[in-house]
Motif scaffolding. Structure first.
Motif, mmCIF file in Angstrom:
data_model
loop_
_atom_site.group_PDB
_atom_site.id
_atom_site.type_symbol
_atom_site.label_atom_id
_atom_site.label_comp_id
_atom_site.label_asym_id
_atom_site.label_seq_id
_atom_site.Cartn_x
_atom_site.Cartn_y
_atom_site.Cartn_z
ATOM 1 N N ILE A 146 0.551 3.656 -7.128
ATOM 2 C CA ILE A 146 1.637 4.226 -6.318
ATOM 3 C C ILE A 146 1.076 5.189 -5.266
ATOM 4 C CG2 ILE A 146 3.670 5.724 -6.384
ATOM 5 C CD1 ILE A 146 4.284 4.530 -9.154
ATOM 6 N N LEU A 147 0.149 6.044 -5.668
ATOM 7 C CA LEU A 147 -0.443 6.999 -4.726
ATOM 8 C C LEU A 147 -1.221 6.276 -3.633
ATOM 9 C CD1 LEU A 147 -1.704 9.808 -7.148
ATOM 10 C CD2 LEU A 147 0.282 9.876 -5.622
ATOM 11 N N TYR A 148 -1.897 5.200 -3.988
ATOM 12 C CA TYR A 148 -2.624 4.441 -2.965
ATOM 13 C C TYR A 148 -1.670 3.877 -1.921
ATOM 14 C CZ TYR A 148 -4.894 0.514 -0.697
ATOM 15 O OH TYR A 148 -5.362 -0.366 0.252
ATOM 16 N N HIS A 149 -0.542 3.334 -2.362
ATOM 17 C CA HIS A 149 0.387 2.736 -1.405
ATOM 18 C C HIS A 149 1.121 3.797 -0.591
ATOM 19 C CE1 HIS A 149 -0.243 -0.950 -3.816
ATOM 20 N NE2 HIS A 149 0.023 -1.538 -2.673
ATOM 21 N N ILE A 150 1.328 4.986 -1.144
ATOM 22 C CA ILE A 150 1.868 6.084 -0.340
ATOM 23 C C ILE A 150 0.873 6.472 0.752
ATOM 24 C CG2 ILE A 150 2.523 8.531 -0.378
ATOM 25 C CD1 ILE A 150 3.683 8.067 -3.164
ATOM 26 N N TRP A 151 -0.404 6.559 0.383
ATOM 27 C CA TRP A 151 -1.441 6.858 1.380
ATOM 28 C C TRP A 151 -1.518 5.755 2.431
ATOM 29 C CZ3 TRP A 151 -5.849 3.908 2.307
ATOM 30 C CH2 TRP A 151 -6.773 4.462 3.207
ATOM 31 N N LEU A 152 -1.419 4.495 1.984
ATOM 32 C CA LEU A 152 -1.479 3.377 2.932
ATOM 33 C C LEU A 152 -0.297 3.411 3.890
ATOM 34 C CD1 LEU A 152 -2.756 0.686 3.864
ATOM 35 C CD2 LEU A 152 -1.375 -0.462 2.120
ATOM 36 N N TRP A 153 0.888 3.731 3.393
ATOM 37 C CA TRP A 153 2.074 3.807 4.260
ATOM 38 C C TRP A 153 1.887 4.882 5.319
ATOM 39 C CZ3 TRP A 153 6.011 7.534 4.988
ATOM 40 C CH2 TRP A 153 7.131 7.062 5.683
#
Length: 239
Positions: A21-28
């Motif tokens: 989840i944190l990775y995809h928040i960073w990616l967004w």
């Protein structure tokens, strides 16, 4: 006694899911601020330019446009079919009288009670249903683009513009990406059947793979697609 059986699930599984989840928040955030450094942002800009090129030379490239969109629909249809087949298989397994947890009781760490096993399969079922919904909506938007991309441009047509069609296409691919990521998220949950340790291992192993799939490392600038961070005054976006 129950805590001794389930503490690994309560610690390792949330850590594994939280890392994704944190990775995809960073990616967004990366896509919002520096789209030229991500493949998603570069592809988004390329699709907008493609729509403009197809509509500018509609008479010459109308067949090419339809064939390209048809291929995109076929890809989303294949993944949607795979997701719903997995849902059917999981539903059949949940309703089966055979208890699959029995062979695993002595071979995995973590909790393997009746409730925990049921929760694992319900979580998998929910993820793949959401993935199927995303793919289905993606097919819907791509179908609309397929109809509208060959609409002749003129003064009497002020609604179906290249910008409008580009936005529809971006919604379709954003939903397709969401469906893909949900599909990938189901893989660590499948591993949860064999214990929480492999969930954390699988989740952390996926991060460098996703990073290499998402981050362009300057290739957007070298490729010349994104000479600027904006196309037609808009920042390329994809969820």
């Amino acid at each position: 006694m129950e805590w001794k059986k389930s503490y690994l699930d309560l610690i390792l599984v949330p850590i594994g899911l939280l890392s994704s989840i944190l990775y995809h928040i960073w990616l967004w955030q990366k896509i919002r601020s520096q789209p030229q450094q991500t493949f998603i942002g570069i592809n988004s800009a390329g699709r907008r330019l493609w729509v403009i090129a197809m509509m500018k030379e509609n008479d010459k490239k109308n067949v090419l446009a339809v064939q390209t969109i048809r291929n995109a629909i076929m890809g989303s249809t294949l993944m949607a079919t795979t997701s719903i087949l997995l849902c059917c298989g999981l539903a059949a397994m949940i309703s089966s009288t055979y208890s699959i947890k029995q062979p695993l009781n002595d071979s995995v760490y973590g909790a393997h009670g009746q409730f925990v096993v049921a929760f694992k399969y319900v979580a998998l079922l929910f993820i793949y249903i959401c993935s199927f919904v995303c793919y289905s909506l993606s097919i819907r938007f791509i179908g609309q683009v397929n109809f509208l991309i060959n609409v002749p441009q003129g003064d009497d047509n002020s609604l179906v513009t290249p910008d409008y069609i580009s936005n529809l296409l971006e919604k379709a691919f954003a939903l397709n990406i969401a469906g893909n990521r949900l599909f990938y998220a189901g893989l660590p949950i499948i591993l949860w059947i064999f214990g929480p340790v492999v969930v954390l291992t699988g989740s952390l192993s996926m991060l460098p793979i996703l990073y290499n799939m998402d981050i362009a490392n300057g290739q957007g600038r070298k490729g010349g697609i994104m000479k600027e961070d904006k196309v037609d005054g808009k920042t390329p976006m994809a969820a």
